[in-house]
Scaffold this active site. Structure first.
Site, PDB file in Angstrom:
ATOM      1  N   GLY A  24       0.801  -1.231   0.000  1.00 36.15           N
ATOM      2  CA  GLY A  24       0.000   0.000   0.000  1.00 36.15           C
ATOM      3  C   GLY A  24       0.826   1.271   0.000  1.00 36.15           C
ATOM      4  N   ASP A  73      -1.840  -8.627   8.962  1.00 35.60           N
ATOM      5  CA  ASP A  73      -0.602  -8.415   9.720  1.00 35.60           C
ATOM      6  C   ASP A  73       0.238  -9.672   9.533  1.00 35.60           C
ATOM      7  N   PHE A 105      13.496   0.997  12.725  1.00 34.29           N
ATOM      8  CA  PHE A 105      13.768   2.358  13.195  1.00 34.29           C
ATOM      9  C   PHE A 105      15.192   2.386  13.715  1.00 34.29           C
ATOM     10  N   TYR A 156      22.896  -4.404   4.449  1.00 33.63           N
ATOM     11  CA  TYR A 156      23.425  -4.761   5.774  1.00 33.63           C
ATOM     12  C   TYR A 156      22.943  -6.143   6.231  1.00 33.63           C
ATOM     13  N   LYS A 171      16.905  -9.261   8.405  1.00 33.73           N
ATOM     14  CA  LYS A 171      17.158  -9.299   6.958  1.00 33.73           C
ATOM     15  C   LYS A 171      18.216 -10.358   6.632  1.00 33.73           C
ATOM     16  N   GLY A 198      19.707  -0.108  -2.144  1.00 35.03           N
ATOM     17  CA  GLY A 198      20.361   0.959  -1.371  1.00 35.03           C
ATOM     18  C   GLY A 198      19.301   1.980  -1.017  1.00 35.03           C
ATOM     19  N   ARG A 208      11.612   7.038   9.765  1.00 31.39           N
ATOM     20  CA  ARG A 208      12.140   6.197  10.853  1.00 31.39           C
ATOM     21  C   ARG A 208      13.660   6.079  10.848  1.00 31.39           C
TER      22      ARG A 208
HETATM   23  C1  HXC Z   1      13.055   2.481  20.769  1.00 32.07           C
HETATM   24  C2  HXC Z   1      10.950   1.782  20.094  1.00 32.07           C
HETATM   25  C3  HXC Z   1      10.896   2.798  19.125  1.00 32.07           C
HETATM   26  C4  HXC Z   1      12.040   3.705  19.024  1.00 32.07           C
HETATM   27  C5  HXC Z   1       9.062   1.657  19.002  1.00 32.07           C
HETATM   28  N1  HXC Z   1       9.789   1.114  19.986  1.00 32.07           N
HETATM   29  N2  HXC Z   1       9.719   2.697  18.463  1.00 32.07           N
HETATM   30  N3  HXC Z   1      12.010   1.626  20.907  1.00 32.07           N
HETATM   31  N4  HXC Z   1      13.073   3.500  19.867  1.00 32.07           N
HETATM   32  N5  HXC Z   1      12.075   4.671  18.134  1.00 32.07           N
HETATM   33  C6  HXC Z   1       9.404  -0.009  20.837  1.00 32.07           C
HETATM   34  C7  HXC Z   1       8.122   0.230  21.600  1.00 32.07           C
HETATM   35  O1  HXC Z   1       8.343   0.998  22.783  1.00 32.07           O
HETATM   36  C8  HXC Z   1       7.687  -1.202  21.907  1.00 32.07           C
HETATM   37  O2  HXC Z   1       8.465  -1.765  22.939  1.00 32.07           O
HETATM   38  C9  HXC Z   1       8.099  -1.952  20.639  1.00 32.07           C
HETATM   39  O3  HXC Z   1       9.127  -1.144  20.017  1.00 32.07           O
HETATM   40  C10 HXC Z   1       6.936  -2.103  19.666  1.00 32.07           C
HETATM   41  O4  HXC Z   1       6.448  -0.817  19.346  1.00 32.07           O
HETATM   42  P1  HXC Z   1       4.946  -0.607  18.835  1.00 32.07           P
HETATM   43  O5  HXC Z   1       4.799   0.838  18.498  1.00 32.07           O
HETATM   44  O6  HXC Z   1       3.980  -1.217  19.786  1.00 32.07           O
HETATM   45  O7  HXC Z   1       4.965  -1.542  17.528  1.00 32.07           O
HETATM   46  P2  HXC Z   1       4.045  -1.567  16.259  1.00 32.07           P
HETATM   47  O8  HXC Z   1       2.805  -0.743  16.461  1.00 32.07           O
HETATM   48  O9  HXC Z   1       3.905  -2.977  15.894  1.00 32.07           O
HETATM   49  O10 HXC Z   1       4.914  -0.763  15.155  1.00 32.07           O
HETATM   50  C11 HXC Z   1       6.056  -1.362  14.602  1.00 32.07           C
HETATM   51  C12 HXC Z   1       7.135  -0.321  14.336  1.00 32.07           C
HETATM   52  C13 HXC Z   1       6.602   0.881  13.518  1.00 32.07           C
HETATM   53  C14 HXC Z   1       8.266  -1.031  13.594  1.00 32.07           C
HETATM   54  C15 HXC Z   1       7.687   0.197  15.687  1.00 32.07           C
HETATM   55  O11 HXC Z   1       7.644   1.820  13.235  1.00 32.07           O
HETATM   56  C16 HXC Z   1       5.976   0.442  12.218  1.00 32.07           C
HETATM   57  O12 HXC Z   1       4.782   0.175  12.167  1.00 32.07           O
HETATM   58  N6  HXC Z   1       6.754   0.383  11.107  1.00 32.07           N
HETATM   59  C17 HXC Z   1       6.273  -0.101   9.805  1.00 32.07           C
HETATM   60  C18 HXC Z   1       6.869   0.612   8.635  1.00 32.07           C
HETATM   61  C19 HXC Z   1       8.351   0.756   8.641  1.00 32.07           C
HETATM   62  O13 HXC Z   1       9.025   0.571   9.672  1.00 32.07           O
HETATM   63  N7  HXC Z   1       8.889   1.120   7.473  1.00 32.07           N
HETATM   64  C20 HXC Z   1      10.314   1.344   7.327  1.00 32.07           C
HETATM   65  C21 HXC Z   1      10.970   0.190   6.669  1.00 32.07           C
HETATM   66  S1  HXC Z   1      12.483   0.789   6.137  1.00 32.07           S
HETATM   67  P3  HXC Z   1       7.926  -1.833  24.480  1.00 32.07           P
HETATM   68  O14 HXC Z   1       8.996  -2.530  25.221  1.00 32.07           O
HETATM   69  O15 HXC Z   1       7.753  -0.407  24.934  1.00 32.07           O
HETATM   70  O16 HXC Z   1       6.630  -2.589  24.456  1.00 32.07           O
HETATM   71  C22 HXC Z   1      13.606  -0.402   6.034  1.00 32.07           C
HETATM   72  C23 HXC Z   1      14.859   0.071   5.339  1.00 32.07           C
HETATM   73  C24 HXC Z   1      16.009  -0.837   5.447  1.00 32.07           C
HETATM   74  O17 HXC Z   1      13.411  -1.494   6.462  1.00 32.07           O
HETATM   75  C25 HXC Z   1      17.291  -0.348   4.812  1.00 32.07           C
HETATM   76  C26 HXC Z   1      17.503   1.092   4.595  1.00 32.07           C
HETATM   77  C27 HXC Z   1      18.717   1.445   3.802  1.00 32.07           C
HETATM   78  P1  NAP Z   2       7.330   1.497   3.871  1.00 29.24           P
HETATM   79  O1  NAP Z   2       6.551   2.301   2.915  1.00 29.24           O
HETATM   80  O2  NAP Z   2       7.241   1.841   5.318  1.00 29.24           O
HETATM   81  O3  NAP Z   2       6.964  -0.024   3.646  1.00 29.24           O
HETATM   82  C1  NAP Z   2       6.808  -0.978   4.649  1.00 29.24           C
HETATM   83  C2  NAP Z   2       5.464  -1.640   4.451  1.00 29.24           C
HETATM   84  O4  NAP Z   2       5.358  -2.748   5.339  1.00 29.24           O
HETATM   85  C3  NAP Z   2       4.283  -0.708   4.739  1.00 29.24           C
HETATM   86  O5  NAP Z   2       3.397  -0.749   3.645  1.00 29.24           O
HETATM   87  C4  NAP Z   2       3.635  -1.305   5.981  1.00 29.24           C
HETATM   88  O6  NAP Z   2       2.220  -1.158   5.930  1.00 29.24           O
HETATM   89  C5  NAP Z   2       4.042  -2.776   5.868  1.00 29.24           C
HETATM   90  N1  NAP Z   2       4.064  -3.431   7.161  1.00 29.24           N
HETATM   91  C6  NAP Z   2       4.749  -3.058   8.266  1.00 29.24           C
HETATM   92  N2  NAP Z   2       4.470  -3.888   9.285  1.00 29.24           N
HETATM   93  C7  NAP Z   2       3.608  -4.818   8.794  1.00 29.24           C
HETATM   94  C8  NAP Z   2       2.961  -5.941   9.356  1.00 29.24           C
HETATM   95  N3  NAP Z   2       3.155  -6.284  10.632  1.00 29.24           N
HETATM   96  N4  NAP Z   2       2.145  -6.686   8.561  1.00 29.24           N
HETATM   97  C9  NAP Z   2       1.949  -6.337   7.265  1.00 29.24           C
HETATM   98  N5  NAP Z   2       2.528  -5.277   6.681  1.00 29.24           N
HETATM   99  C10 NAP Z   2       3.356  -4.528   7.439  1.00 29.24           C
HETATM  100  O7  NAP Z   2       8.894   1.536   3.520  1.00 29.24           O
HETATM  101  P2  NAP Z   2       9.682   1.157   2.179  1.00 29.24           P
HETATM  102  O8  NAP Z   2      10.891   1.999   2.173  1.00 29.24           O
HETATM  103  O9  NAP Z   2       8.778   1.166   1.018  1.00 29.24           O
HETATM  104  O10 NAP Z   2      10.162  -0.343   2.484  1.00 29.24           O
HETATM  105  C11 NAP Z   2       9.780  -1.436   1.660  1.00 29.24           C
HETATM  106  C12 NAP Z   2      10.823  -2.527   1.729  1.00 29.24           C
HETATM  107  O11 NAP Z   2      12.057  -2.068   1.198  1.00 29.24           O
HETATM  108  C13 NAP Z   2      11.141  -3.027   3.126  1.00 29.24           C
HETATM  109  O12 NAP Z   2      11.358  -4.416   3.101  1.00 29.24           O
HETATM  110  C14 NAP Z   2      12.434  -2.320   3.450  1.00 29.24           C
HETATM  111  O13 NAP Z   2      13.185  -2.993   4.426  1.00 29.24           O
HETATM  112  C15 NAP Z   2      13.090  -2.357   2.099  1.00 29.24           C
HETATM  113  N6  NAP Z   2      14.173  -1.411   1.906  1.00 29.24           N
HETATM  114  C16 NAP Z   2      13.902  -0.085   1.764  1.00 29.24           C
HETATM  115  C17 NAP Z   2      14.941   0.784   1.525  1.00 29.24           C
HETATM  116  C18 NAP Z   2      14.703   2.240   1.302  1.00 29.24           C
HETATM  117  O14 NAP Z   2      15.666   2.992   1.135  1.00 29.24           O
HETATM  118  N7  NAP Z   2      13.470   2.707   1.266  1.00 29.24           N
HETATM  119  C19 NAP Z   2      16.250   0.310   1.459  1.00 29.24           C
HETATM  120  C20 NAP Z   2      16.484  -1.055   1.625  1.00 29.24           C
HETATM  121  C21 NAP Z   2      15.433  -1.908   1.832  1.00 29.24           C
HETATM  122  P3  NAP Z   2       1.294  -1.029   7.240  1.00 29.24           P
HETATM  123  O15 NAP Z   2       1.936  -0.010   8.118  1.00 29.24           O
HETATM  124  O16 NAP Z   2      -0.028  -0.617   6.672  1.00 29.24           O
HETATM  125  O17 NAP Z   2       1.215  -2.385   7.860  1.00 29.24           O
END
Ligand code: HXC
Ligand code: NAP
Length: 292
Positions: A24, A73, A105, A156, A171, A198, A208
């Site tokens: 999405g 989820d 994050f 990484y 990962k 990358g 994040r």
């Molecule tokens: C420390 C943190 C924190 C932070 C959350 N927590 N944020 N701890 N610093 N910034 C802790 C909370 O206190 C809690 O622990 C636990 O993590 C779970 O947090 P929730 O908010 O309850 O989790 P949830 O609602 O499931 O959300 C998951 C999430 C959130 C990962 C924290 O950010 C999310 O929904 N992300 C989805 C999208 C996303 O992350 N996209 C980016 C992907 S980028 P406690 O102990 O308090 O219960 C990527 C790029 C890779 O992967 C490579 C880049 C080059």
């Molecule tokens: P993003 O938009 O935040 O994508 C992450 C997606 O995962 C969101 O759509 C989120 O949707 C979904 N998600 C998170 N938790 C989930 C759960 N528990 N169940 C189902 N869906 C969940 O970030 P993005 O940058 O496009 O990342 C996409 C992929 O690329 C990831 O695997 C990331 O690690 C990888 N990646 C990204 C980069 C970059 O530079 N952007 C670099 C290397 C790798 P909901 O919140 O609605 O669940």
């Protein structure tokens, strides 16, 4: 030719049904859109149903292909199985699974609770395992002619990285699973591959990984040898090729798409900072060692 253009012929994914987790938003949405432009039916899933429904509507209008939005989820196996059933009810079969959903994050590891660590492992590693087992077992039980899994990892996964340690662990596990099942399930004609992108700016990642002032202070493109970030279409082009039948012989591969970023670690790459006029001097100094 532009890097923002689609690369494959228009019918490259015609008749295929592709499930994209996290479809999405961000990169998942970009890849889904291109799959649909190439004729695929798609299923996008994540936790935010409203966002998924909006995205599906938008992409259907833009591409003319079908997109089913399913709330799921990936941490919950029952929800993943229900998502599979919804996909099968709508399209009859699923050909390709794209494990793209992730959570991440930045944080010093000593600040993380056990639950924070577990949350990332559950989404990235267990989520990918839940989806892979669910679709893989279905393909095997139904003797489907072929199956195809593409996993999105990061560089990484093999270098490791501080400040994103749960994500690096998860990962790394996904990459190990990609390579392991590429061999074990080849007998069922199921291919497994991965892409390690990358930096590709998305709201989800940037909010994040570069929160607040970091976005301004850290120009991420400077750490890429090609001095730019990726275009979403560049990733979509690679992903579409890797899931298509054109890549039928590609199995167990992880393709890096990062402008050379991870290889910066090479020991002498810092010599980039030596001004070109200094090289005459340095060369002379090196050559003179032969005389002594
Ligand atoms: C420390 C943190 C924190 C932070 C959350 N927590 N944020 N701890 N610093 N910034 C802790 C909370 O206190 C809690 O622990 C636990 O993590 C779970 O947090 P929730 O908010 O309850 O989790 P949830 O609602 O499931 O959300 C998951 C999430 C959130 C990962 C924290 O950010 C999310 O929904 N992300 C989805 C999208 C996303 O992350 N996209 C980016 C992907 S980028 P406690 O102990 O308090 O219960 C990527 C790029 C890779 O992967 C490579 C880049 C080059
Ligand atoms: P993003 O938009 O935040 O994508 C992450 C997606 O995962 C969101 O759509 C989120 O949707 C979904 N998600 C998170 N938790 C989930 C759960 N528990 N169940 C189902 N869906 C969940 O970030 P993005 O940058 O496009 O990342 C996409 C992929 O690329 C990831 O695997 C990331 O690690 C990888 N990646 C990204 C980069 C970059 O530079 N952007 C670099 C290397 C790798 P909901 O919140 O609605 O669940």
């Amino acid at each position: 030719m532009k890097i923002t253009e689609g690369m494959l012929r228009a019918d490259a994914l015609k008749g295929k049904t592709i499930v994209v987790t996290g479809g999405g938003s961000g990169l998942g949405k970009a890849m889904t859109k291109y799959f649909m432009e190439l004729g695929a039916n798609t299923v996008i899933s994540s936790r935010r149903l409203e966002l998924l429904q909006e995205t599906a509507k938008e992409l259907e209008a833009e591409t003319g292909s079908q997109c089913l939005a399913v709330q799921c989820d990936v941490r919950d196996l029952a929800q993943v199985e229900a998502m599979r059933d919804a996909a099968l009810a709508k399209f009859g079969k699923v050909d390709i699974l794209l494990n793209n959903a992730a959570g991440n994050f930045i944080s010093p590891t000593e600040r993380l609770s056990a639950n924070a660590f577990k949350t990332i492992i559950d989404i990235v590693l267990m989520g990918t395992i839940n989806c892979t087992l669910t679709f893989g077992k279905h393909w095997i039980a139904n003797k489907q002619e072929k199956g195809n899994v593409l996993n999105i990892v990061t560089t990484y996964a093999w270098t490791g990285s501080g400040f994103v340690v749960p994500s690096a662990c998860a990962k790394g596990g996904v990459l190990a699973m990609t390579r392991s099942l590429a061999v074990e399930w080849a007998k069922y004609n199921i291919r497994f591959n991965a892409i390690a992108p990358g930096p590709f700016p998305t709201k989800g990642a940037w909010d994040r990984l570069l929160p607040g002032q970091l976005k301004e202070d850290l120009d991420i493109s400077k750490q890429v040898p090609l001095k730019r970030v990726g275009e979403h279409q560049e990733l979509a082009n690679l992903a579409a090729f890797m899931v298509s039948d054109f890549a039928d012989y590609m199995n167990g591969e992880c393709v890096t798409l990062d402008g050379g970023e991870w290889l910066r670690a090479g020991q002498f790459n810092n010599l980039e900072m030596v001004p070109s006029e200094m090289w005459d001097q340095l060369e002379a100094a090196i050559r003179s060692t032969k005389k002594g």
